[in-house]
Design a protein around this motif. Sequence first.
Motif, PDB file in Angstrom:
ATOM      1  N   LEU A   1       0.833  -1.202   0.000  1.00 55.40           N
ATOM      2  CA  LEU A   1       0.000   0.000   0.000  1.00 55.40           C
ATOM      3  C   LEU A   1       0.869   1.253   0.000  1.00 55.40           C
ATOM      4  O   LEU A   1       1.928   1.292   0.629  1.00 55.40           O
ATOM      5  N   ARG A   2       0.374   2.276  -0.667  1.00 59.56           N
ATOM      6  CA  ARG A   2       0.899   3.630  -0.519  1.00 59.56           C
ATOM      7  C   ARG A   2       0.149   4.321   0.615  1.00 59.56           C
ATOM      8  O   ARG A   2      -0.999   3.985   0.924  1.00 59.56           O
ATOM      9  N   ALA A   3       0.785   5.302   1.233  1.00 63.50           N
ATOM     10  CA  ALA A   3       0.104   6.096   2.254  1.00 63.50           C
ATOM     11  C   ALA A   3      -1.182   6.674   1.672  1.00 63.50           C
ATOM     12  O   ALA A   3      -1.166   7.275   0.591  1.00 63.50           O
ATOM     13  N   GLY A   4      -2.301   6.480   2.386  1.00 62.48           N
ATOM     14  CA  GLY A   4      -3.603   6.927   1.915  1.00 62.48           C
ATOM     15  C   GLY A   4      -4.424   5.854   1.256  1.00 62.48           C
ATOM     16  O   GLY A   4      -5.623   6.028   1.041  1.00 62.48           O
ATOM     17  N   ASP A   5      -3.789   4.718   0.914  1.00 62.23           N
ATOM     18  CA  ASP A   5      -4.536   3.582   0.389  1.00 62.23           C
ATOM     19  C   ASP A   5      -5.232   2.843   1.535  1.00 62.23           C
ATOM     20  O   ASP A   5      -4.820   2.925   2.689  1.00 62.23           O
ATOM     21  N   VAL A   6      -6.263   2.086   1.172  1.00 67.44           N
ATOM     22  CA  VAL A   6      -7.056   1.356   2.168  1.00 67.44           C
ATOM     23  C   VAL A   6      -7.373  -0.033   1.631  1.00 67.44           C
ATOM     24  O   VAL A   6      -7.703  -0.185   0.456  1.00 67.44           O
ATOM     25  N   THR A   7      -7.273  -1.034   2.492  1.00 70.02           N
ATOM     26  CA  THR A   7      -7.867  -2.334   2.185  1.00 70.02           C
ATOM     27  C   THR A   7      -9.062  -2.536   3.108  1.00 70.02           C
ATOM     28  O   THR A   7      -9.041  -2.135   4.270  1.00 70.02           O
ATOM     29  N   PHE A   8     -10.092  -3.161   2.568  1.00 68.09           N
ATOM     30  CA  PHE A   8     -11.222  -3.627   3.362  1.00 68.09           C
ATOM     31  C   PHE A   8     -11.175  -5.154   3.341  1.00 68.09           C
ATOM     32  O   PHE A   8     -11.006  -5.758   2.279  1.00 68.09           O
ATOM     33  N   HIS A   9     -11.327  -5.778   4.516  1.00 69.19           N
ATOM     34  CA  HIS A   9     -11.393  -7.237   4.527  1.00 69.19           C
ATOM     35  C   HIS A   9     -12.474  -7.721   5.482  1.00 69.19           C
ATOM     36  O   HIS A   9     -12.722  -7.128   6.524  1.00 69.19           O
ATOM     37  N   ASN A  10     -13.114  -8.793   5.078  1.00 65.20           N
ATOM     38  CA  ASN A  10     -14.160  -9.436   5.866  1.00 65.20           C
ATOM     39  C   ASN A  10     -13.578  -9.942   7.186  1.00 65.20           C
ATOM     40  O   ASN A  10     -12.416 -10.360   7.255  1.00 65.20           O
ATOM     41  N   GLY A  11     -14.385  -9.915   8.251  1.00 62.59           N
ATOM     42  CA  GLY A  11     -13.919 -10.364   9.554  1.00 62.59           C
ATOM     43  C   GLY A  11     -13.491 -11.818   9.584  1.00 62.59           C
ATOM     44  O   GLY A  11     -12.775 -12.231  10.506  1.00 62.59           O
ATOM     45  N   TYR A  12     -13.904 -12.613   8.588  1.00 56.34           N
ATOM     46  CA  TYR A  12     -13.523 -14.027   8.534  1.00 56.34           C
ATOM     47  C   TYR A  12     -12.493 -14.325   7.439  1.00 56.34           C
ATOM     48  O   TYR A  12     -12.201 -15.495   7.179  1.00 56.34           O
ATOM     49  N   THR A  13     -11.951 -13.304   6.797  1.00 60.40           N
ATOM     50  CA  THR A  13     -10.916 -13.530   5.794  1.00 60.40           C
ATOM     51  C   THR A  13      -9.577 -13.769   6.476  1.00 60.40           C
ATOM     52  O   THR A  13      -9.078 -12.888   7.186  1.00 60.40           O
ATOM     53  N   PRO A  14      -8.957 -14.931   6.311  1.00 60.99           N
ATOM     54  CA  PRO A  14      -7.645 -15.157   6.929  1.00 60.99           C
ATOM     55  C   PRO A  14      -6.586 -14.232   6.310  1.00 60.99           C
ATOM     56  O   PRO A  14      -6.562 -14.026   5.093  1.00 60.99           O
ATOM     57  N   HIS A  15      -5.725 -13.701   7.166  1.00 64.55           N
ATOM     58  CA  HIS A  15      -4.709 -12.764   6.684  1.00 64.55           C
ATOM     59  C   HIS A  15      -3.518 -12.742   7.633  1.00 64.55           C
ATOM     60  O   HIS A  15      -3.606 -13.188   8.779  1.00 64.55           O
ATOM     61  N   THR A  16      -2.431 -12.195   7.136  1.00 69.01           N
ATOM     62  CA  THR A  16      -1.203 -12.048   7.906  1.00 69.01           C
ATOM     63  C   THR A  16      -0.560 -10.720   7.541  1.00 69.01           C
ATOM     64  O   THR A  16      -0.871 -10.142   6.496  1.00 69.01           O
ATOM     65  N   ALA A  17       0.304 -10.221   8.391  1.00 69.57           N
ATOM     66  CA  ALA A  17       1.136  -9.055   8.084  1.00 69.57           C
ATOM     67  C   ALA A  17       2.562  -9.393   8.494  1.00 69.57           C
ATOM     68  O   ALA A  17       2.812  -9.724   9.652  1.00 69.57           O
ATOM     69  N   ASN A  18       3.475  -9.335   7.533  1.00 70.91           N
ATOM     70  CA  ASN A  18       4.834  -9.738   7.827  1.00 70.91           C
ATOM     71  C   ASN A  18       5.549  -8.700   8.694  1.00 70.91           C
ATOM     72  O   ASN A  18       5.028  -7.624   8.971  1.00 70.91           O
ATOM     73  N   ALA A  19       6.730  -9.050   9.136  1.00 74.65           N
ATOM     74  CA  ALA A  19       7.512  -8.169   9.998  1.00 74.65           C
ATOM     75  C   ALA A  19       7.910  -6.899   9.254  1.00 74.65           C
ATOM     76  O   ALA A  19       7.944  -6.845   8.022  1.00 74.65           O
ATOM     77  N   ASN A  20       8.222  -5.870  10.012  1.00 67.30           N
ATOM     78  CA  ASN A  20       8.760  -4.629   9.454  1.00 67.30           C
ATOM     79  C   ASN A  20      10.285  -4.737   9.422  1.00 67.30           C
ATOM     80  O   ASN A  20      10.942  -4.651  10.459  1.00 67.30           O
TER      81      ASN A  20
END
Length: 269
Positions: A201-220
């Motif tokens: 994502l660029r600053a100002g972008d948005v993702t919407f995800h369903n409460g049951y959508t499996p997801h992860t966010a990797n380390a910084n």
Amino acid sequence: MNKTLFPSAPVRTAPDRPAPAAGAGLDADLVDSYRRNGFVQLRGVLCADEVERFAAAAREVYDRGRALNPTDDTFKQVVNVWGDDPVLRELTFHPRLAQAATELAGVPLRLWHDQLLMKKPHNHAATEYHQDAPYWPHARSRHSLSAWVALVDVPVERGCMTFLPAQQDRHDIRAVDLTDRTDLFEAAPELAYAPRVTLPLRAGDVTFHNGYTPHTANANDTDEVRLAHVVIYVDRDVAYDGRPHVCTDPLGLRVDEPLPDAEFPPLPR
């Protein structure tokens, strides 16, 4: 089960989509994509001036040291910022976010809570695969979804999210350990080889995800902080199911009682 790492499934990046003009509705194909896949990305929901203003306010909140988990390396989480920060309240109730969320969900919504999520530079800790909804004390919710607002650029190396598409109908998976790389796949082994979609994502972008959508966010893995503001929406008619949660514990709610409007405002507001 032996705690070995599962082989990685293919990771692909989905094409991004521009945000609609202010006051305009979402394209039907975008809504359809969200409902089929359980997530969608919108570019440029916030303008540069808004990003600068909201990011500065978020940093001030962190500087004041208010966090639920100040010693956690995975991320620092500040919940219900809207209640005491007037600048970030504007972001939580931003009309473009609320309108998009309502169109994607297809049901009237209320705010469940907001949260700032900060990953410090080189934090060496991913937020492992999970669904959001299993942690929430909600009964008879027809829909829940989160708007994940990037307040800085979030390339893969800074901790962007990866989703498992078309899995949002899986309501049978238990709450998992967000620090355990294999826990979701032990709870649902068939998902280990599911396709995965990564969304920088660029600053100002948005993702919407369903409460049951499996997801992860990797380390910084970068030298800069990863800063995101998340707005979580739930079915306006949802009831409390009695389980503990930081947002409902102080309220003395009874099982099957509706969420009170003062703490969980209906949208639009």
